[in-house]
Design a protein around this motif. Structure first.
Motif: not given
Ligand SMILES: [Zn+2]
Length: 497
Positions: A14-16, A338-341, A294-296, A367-370, A306-309
């Motif tokens: 859904e975020r996608t 503002a990736e998550e929104v 990478a989203h901050l 790099a998003d969750m590694v 982890n998501d996404n430190g």
């Molecule tokens: Zn993420």
């Protein structure tokens, strides 16, 4: 492809969708997170040269990258410390986000990189904590009822109508106004995860005359409901909230009896200035750029270590390892807001580039969750990605193999910041250690993780606090990114399929 029945996977998709729907017809993006063939059945990746021979005129190459677990850990600890204390964690509009941005800037400058900010204003969403759902004699509160991101606040009492719950999996009825039939006045509709985005369901329910929308997550345990983003507040007029399994059960029961419920959503959407951070290591050929991102930001529901430190730490550690080098291509890093929104920071950046600036970007690596605690070493394999992306996938897979891992080839359905670049025709790739999707037996065998359990049980939750991360996996994925970025920076013709 069939969307995963796993409600958590659907939440991720859904975020996608959110970000995608602004640029492409949503119908073209009805792609859930889908695991593709991997491991034993995957053809051996084609391997490009890992240390291209320097040409006579080649400038200094980046040194052999030395990514360390300690370097990753230090940065994760710093992000965890400020994110845990900050109001709203690192979500857009929070003090934690600004503190994290400042931390990233000083880290990059210490590594010798040139740093800029890409400022923009985007809607920020605030949950004021007073949401509740009253069904018969039961009252559900935060944890079991969560306003969907960007849905307006409000209070509605009305008859509950369950849409599309007759079969074990959604038929997609909730995706169109016709699927709601003739709703009674003031109806609260209960809709399962479907084959379209939650935003599409909410808009369809509004058009059908619903007074409120409940996104049902029957598999969500008490107190653990997640919330998807509706991407953009524009056009949303009715309260909408996610409901956990116990709340869904109560709503289905009252719907069968023709009874009423009351939904209160206590949330606000406020336009907020924010910024992405852009850093560069100039190359000797400035018209050629290798970009990583990478989203901050985090969700509002947890510190997002982890998501996404983890992706942020990966890029900072790469920046440190490459500091002082002069590659042929410029290496550029994007730390997205503002990736998550709804992927807003990466889209803002990409849409602001001129045609020449876009053309200069040879590749974008995400790099998003590694560092997922029960994770695996995945590389992106997105449907319809531009030419060159398959080469990037194979280079990353080969680098993981050299590091002793077994790469898992994975489609993310555009679920992160690579989407803007992918839609803009740039070859893309990325690494990923898994979110809340259940780890398959094949992934477990490849990685030593546990099958049947989520890769990260704390995805988008308060417990994503950095206390249980797999730093060995993070180091492997970060090293692979660093190696491929360095190789491509020195020999961008590797991308010519
Ligand atoms: Zn993420």
């Amino acid at each position: 492809m069939k969307p995963s029945p796993d409600f958590l996977a659907v939440t991720r998709s859904e975020r996608t969708i959110a970000g995608a729907s602004r640029l492409t017809p949503v119908a073209a993006l009805l792609v859930a997170v889908t695991l593709l063939a991997a491991c034993a059945s995957t053809p051996a990746p084609t391997v490009g040269p890992t240390s291209p021979a320097p040409t006579a005129s080649a400038p200094t190459s980046p040194p052999a990258t030395q990514i360390t677990e300690e370097g990753l850990r230090d940065r994760l600890d710093a992000l965890a410390a400020l994110s845990t204390k900050a109001d709203g964690f690192r979500a857009v509009g929070s003090t934690g986000y600004d503190a994290a941005a400042d931390l990233v800037i000083s880290d990059l400058q210490a590594s010798g990189w040139q740093v800029q900010e890409d400022a923009f204003t985007t809607p920020a969403f605030f949950d004021d904590g007073g949401s509740r759902l009253e069904v018969a004699e039961q009252a559900f509160q935060a944890g079991d009822v969560a306003p969907l991101i960007f849905a307006p606040g409000g209070e509605v009492t009305g008859p509950v109508v369950a849409i599309d719950w007759e079969t074990p999996e959604s038929t997609g009825a909730g995706c169109s106004a016709a699927g709601y039939g003739g709703l009674p006045e003031g109806a609260i509709v209960l809709v399962p995860p479907g084959v379209c985005f939650r935003r599409d369901q909410v808009v369809a329910a509004q058009a059908a005359g619903a007074a409120a929308f409940v996104a049902g997550y029957p598999a969500a345990a008490a107190g653990s409901v997640l919330r998807p983003t509706l991407v953009d507040p524009d056009g949303l007029t009715i309260p909408a909230a996610g409901a956990s399994g116990p709340a869904v059960a109560a709503l289905i029961d009252v719907a069968a009896k023709g009874g009423d419920a009351t939904l209160v959503t206590d949330a606000r959407t406020v336009p907020s200035p924010t910024r992405s951070i852009i850093a560069e290591l100039p190359g000797s050929e400035p018209d050629s750029v290798i970009m990583l991102g990478a989203h901050l930001d985090s969700v509002i529901d947890g510190p997002g270590v982890n998501d996404n430190g983890s992706g942020v730490a990966a890029l900072l550690e790469i920046a440190r390892s490459l500091g002082g080098a002069t590659p042929r291509s410029t290496i550029r890093l994007g730390f997205w807001g503002a990736e998550e929104v709804g992927l807003h920071g990466s889209f803002h950046y990409f849409e602001g580039l001129s045609a020449e600036e876009r053309e200069a970007i040879r590749v974008y690596l995400n790099a998003d969750m590694v560092a997922s605690p029960n994770g695996y070493a995945a590389v992106y394999n997105e449907s319809g990605a531009p030419a060159g992306s398959a080469t990037v996938r194979d280079l990353l897979a080969a680098a993981i193999e050299r590091a002793g891992g077994t790469p898992q080839i994975l489609e993310l359905g555009g679920g992160s910041d690579h989407l803007a670049f992918q839609q803009g025709g740039i070859p893309i790739g990325g690494v990923f250690s898994g979110a809340n999707e259940t780890v398959s037996p094949q992934q477990a065998t490849a990685s030593g993780s546990k099958a049947g359990a989520p890769a990260d049980p704390c995805y988008h939750m308060a417990c994503d606090d950095g206390s249980d991360l797999d730093l060995g996996l993070a180091r492997m994925l970060t090293s692979a990114l660093a190696e491929v970025a360095g190789d491509l920076a020195n020999e961008p013709t590797l991308l010519e399929d």
